[in-house]
Design a protein around this motif. Structure first.
Motif, mmCIF file in Angstrom:
data_model
loop_
_atom_site.group_PDB
_atom_site.id
_atom_site.type_symbol
_atom_site.label_atom_id
_atom_site.label_comp_id
_atom_site.label_asym_id
_atom_site.label_seq_id
_atom_site.Cartn_x
_atom_site.Cartn_y
_atom_site.Cartn_z
ATOM 1 N N ILE A 229 0.821 -1.209 0.000
ATOM 2 C CA ILE A 229 0.000 0.000 0.000
ATOM 3 C C ILE A 229 0.856 1.261 0.000
ATOM 4 C CG2 ILE A 229 -1.656 1.325 1.376
ATOM 5 C CD1 ILE A 229 -2.939 -1.354 2.177
ATOM 6 N N ILE A 230 1.848 1.327 0.870
ATOM 7 C CA ILE A 230 2.658 2.547 0.990
ATOM 8 C C ILE A 230 3.479 2.813 -0.281
ATOM 9 C CG2 ILE A 230 4.537 3.662 2.265
ATOM 10 C CD1 ILE A 230 3.346 2.375 4.804
ATOM 11 N N PRO A 231 4.235 1.838 -0.821
ATOM 12 C CA PRO A 231 4.974 2.144 -2.066
ATOM 13 C C PRO A 231 4.065 2.459 -3.252
ATOM 14 C CG PRO A 231 5.848 0.160 -1.046
ATOM 15 C CD PRO A 231 4.621 0.528 -0.293
ATOM 16 N N THR A 232 2.927 1.765 -3.345
ATOM 17 C CA THR A 232 1.988 2.067 -4.431
ATOM 18 C C THR A 232 1.444 3.480 -4.287
ATOM 19 O OG1 THR A 232 1.400 -0.276 -4.563
ATOM 20 C CG2 THR A 232 -0.110 1.289 -5.592
ATOM 21 N N GLY A 233 1.101 3.860 -3.066
ATOM 22 C CA GLY A 233 0.624 5.221 -2.821
ATOM 23 C C GLY A 233 1.673 6.264 -3.121
#
Length: 170
Positions: A42-46
Protein backbone atom coordinates in the motif's frame (compact mmCIF):
# COMPACT_ATOMS: atom_id res chain seq x y z
CA UNK A 1 -21.87 -0.94 65.11
CA UNK A 2 -23.55 -0.35 61.78
CA UNK A 3 -21.90 -0.41 58.41
CA UNK A 4 -23.15 1.63 55.55
CA UNK A 5 -23.89 -0.15 52.31
CA UNK A 6 -22.72 1.68 49.22
CA UNK A 7 -25.58 3.17 47.30
CA UNK A 8 -26.70 1.70 44.01
CA UNK A 9 -25.81 4.96 42.27
CA UNK A 10 -22.16 4.73 43.34
CA UNK A 11 -21.97 1.08 42.26
CA UNK A 12 -23.45 1.96 38.84
CA UNK A 13 -20.94 4.78 38.39
CA UNK A 14 -18.12 2.44 39.37
CA UNK A 15 -19.28 -0.19 36.85
CA UNK A 16 -19.65 2.40 34.08
CA UNK A 17 -16.24 3.88 34.91
CA UNK A 18 -14.63 0.43 34.83
CA UNK A 19 -16.29 -0.37 31.49
CA UNK A 20 -15.18 2.98 30.03
CA UNK A 21 -11.61 2.34 31.16
CA UNK A 22 -11.69 -1.20 29.73
CA UNK A 23 -13.11 0.20 26.48
CA UNK A 24 -10.33 2.78 26.31
CA UNK A 25 -7.64 0.12 26.87
CA UNK A 26 -9.30 -2.09 24.26
CA UNK A 27 -9.40 0.85 21.82
CA UNK A 28 -5.68 1.55 22.30
CA UNK A 29 -4.88 -2.16 21.86
CA UNK A 30 -6.80 -2.26 18.57
CA UNK A 31 -5.18 0.92 17.30
CA UNK A 32 -1.63 -0.38 17.75
CA UNK A 33 -1.99 -3.42 15.50
CA UNK A 34 0.35 -2.72 12.59
CA UNK A 35 1.31 -6.31 11.80
CA UNK A 36 -0.12 -6.03 8.32
CA UNK A 37 1.96 -7.18 5.38
CA UNK A 38 -0.25 -5.29 2.92
CA UNK A 39 1.37 -2.07 4.10
CA UNK A 40 4.46 -3.16 2.16
CA UNK A 41 2.31 -2.88 -0.98
CA UNK A 42 0.00 0.00 0.00
CA UNK A 43 2.66 2.55 0.99
CA UNK A 44 4.97 2.14 -2.07
CA UNK A 45 1.99 2.07 -4.43
CA UNK A 46 0.62 5.22 -2.82
CA UNK A 47 4.01 6.90 -3.07
CA UNK A 48 4.20 6.02 -6.75
CA UNK A 49 0.68 7.40 -7.32
CA UNK A 50 1.50 10.62 -5.45
CA UNK A 51 4.65 11.10 -7.52
CA UNK A 52 3.58 9.87 -10.98
CA UNK A 53 -0.22 9.62 -11.02
CA UNK A 54 -2.34 6.49 -11.39
CA UNK A 55 -0.45 3.93 -13.49
CA UNK A 56 -2.13 2.03 -16.29
CA UNK A 57 0.94 -0.12 -16.93
CA UNK A 58 2.45 -2.09 -14.08
CA UNK A 59 5.55 -0.21 -12.89
CA UNK A 60 6.42 -2.84 -10.31
CA UNK A 61 7.44 -5.69 -12.62
CA UNK A 62 10.25 -6.09 -15.10
CA UNK A 63 8.02 -7.02 -18.05
CA UNK A 64 7.08 -3.76 -19.84
CA UNK A 65 3.61 -3.04 -21.16
CA UNK A 66 1.66 -5.15 -18.64
CA UNK A 67 -1.64 -3.49 -17.79
CA UNK A 68 -2.61 -2.89 -14.18
CA UNK A 69 -5.76 -1.77 -12.41
CA UNK A 70 -5.19 -0.41 -8.91
CA UNK A 71 -8.70 -0.48 -7.49
CA UNK A 72 -7.71 1.02 -4.16
CA UNK A 73 -5.58 3.83 -5.63
CA UNK A 74 -7.13 6.58 -3.50
CA UNK A 75 -6.68 4.60 -0.29
CA UNK A 76 -3.05 3.83 -1.21
CA UNK A 77 -2.42 7.52 -1.80
CA UNK A 78 -4.01 8.49 1.54
CA UNK A 79 -2.01 5.91 3.50
CA UNK A 80 1.23 6.93 1.76
CA UNK A 81 0.51 10.60 2.41
CA UNK A 82 -0.13 9.89 6.11
CA UNK A 83 3.05 7.82 6.32
CA UNK A 84 5.15 10.40 4.46
CA UNK A 85 3.82 13.17 6.71
CA UNK A 86 4.10 11.58 10.15
CA UNK A 87 5.49 8.05 9.67
CA UNK A 88 4.09 5.54 12.20
CA UNK A 89 2.21 8.29 14.03
CA UNK A 90 0.33 9.09 10.81
CA UNK A 91 -0.59 5.44 10.37
CA UNK A 92 -1.70 5.29 14.01
CA UNK A 93 -3.88 8.39 13.51
CA UNK A 94 -5.45 6.82 10.41
CA UNK A 95 -6.05 3.60 12.34
CA UNK A 96 -7.72 5.44 15.24
CA UNK A 97 -9.84 7.51 12.86
CA UNK A 98 -11.01 4.32 11.09
CA UNK A 99 -11.81 2.56 14.36
CA UNK A 100 -13.78 5.56 15.65
CA UNK A 101 -15.84 5.67 12.46
CA UNK A 102 -16.37 1.91 12.59
CA UNK A 103 -17.52 2.02 16.23
CA UNK A 104 -19.86 4.91 15.43
CA UNK A 105 -21.41 3.07 12.50
CA UNK A 106 -21.85 -0.11 14.56
CA UNK A 107 -23.39 1.91 17.41
CA UNK A 108 -25.91 3.38 14.98
CA UNK A 109 -26.59 -0.10 13.61
CA UNK A 110 -27.34 -1.45 17.10
CA UNK A 111 -29.46 1.63 17.89
CA UNK A 112 -27.32 2.59 20.90
CA UNK A 113 -29.26 5.82 21.48
CA UNK A 114 -32.57 3.98 21.77
CA UNK A 115 -31.14 1.04 23.73
CA UNK A 116 -32.68 0.46 27.15
CA UNK A 117 -29.58 -1.33 28.43
CA UNK A 118 -26.64 0.61 27.06
CA UNK A 119 -24.02 -1.41 28.97
CA UNK A 120 -25.06 -4.71 27.40
CA UNK A 121 -25.29 -3.05 23.98
CA UNK A 122 -21.77 -1.61 24.39
CA UNK A 123 -20.44 -5.02 25.45
CA UNK A 124 -22.09 -6.57 22.40
CA UNK A 125 -20.52 -3.89 20.18
CA UNK A 126 -17.08 -4.57 21.74
CA UNK A 127 -17.47 -8.31 21.17
CA UNK A 128 -18.48 -7.78 17.55
CA UNK A 129 -15.50 -5.45 16.99
CA UNK A 130 -13.05 -7.87 18.61
CA UNK A 131 -14.23 -10.67 16.33
CA UNK A 132 -13.89 -8.39 13.31
CA UNK A 133 -10.64 -9.55 11.78
CA UNK A 134 -10.06 -6.54 9.53
CA UNK A 135 -8.94 -4.06 12.15
CA UNK A 136 -5.79 -3.03 10.35
CA UNK A 137 -4.82 -0.58 7.65
CA UNK A 138 -6.12 -2.66 4.78
CA UNK A 139 -8.98 -1.15 2.78
CA UNK A 140 -11.37 -3.86 4.03
CA UNK A 141 -12.22 -1.82 7.13
CA UNK A 142 -13.10 1.13 4.90
CA UNK A 143 -15.22 -1.19 2.75
CA UNK A 144 -17.02 -2.42 5.88
CA UNK A 145 -17.70 1.16 6.96
CA UNK A 146 -19.04 2.13 3.52
CA UNK A 147 -21.30 -0.95 3.35
CA UNK A 148 -22.65 -0.29 6.85
CA UNK A 149 -23.34 3.36 5.96
CA UNK A 150 -25.19 2.17 2.88
CA UNK A 151 -27.26 -0.29 4.96
CA UNK A 152 -28.10 2.43 7.50
CA UNK A 153 -29.08 4.81 4.67
CA UNK A 154 -31.34 2.19 3.08
CA UNK A 155 -32.96 1.46 6.44
CA UNK A 156 -33.53 5.18 7.04
CA UNK A 157 -34.98 5.55 3.55
CA UNK A 158 -37.28 2.55 4.05
CA UNK A 159 -38.48 3.95 7.37
CA UNK A 160 -39.39 7.29 5.78
CA UNK A 161 -41.14 5.59 2.86
CA UNK A 162 -43.17 3.41 5.23
CA UNK A 163 -44.19 6.47 7.20
CA UNK A 164 -45.26 8.22 4.00
CA UNK A 165 -47.20 5.20 2.72
CA UNK A 166 -48.92 4.50 6.00
CA UNK A 167 -49.66 8.18 6.53
CA UNK A 168 -51.46 8.38 3.16
CA UNK A 169 -53.82 5.50 3.85
CA UNK A 170 -54.96 6.47 7.32
Amino acid sequence: MTTKKPSINIINKLIIGTLCFAGFVFFIYLSLKFCDTDLYYIIPTGRYILKNGIPYENPFITTPGQNIVIQNWLYCAIVALMYNTAHSMGLWFLQIFSIIIMVTVIAFFFHLKESHNKIITCIFIAISISTFSYINLRPEMLTFILIMIEILSIEKYNATIRLDIYGCFQ
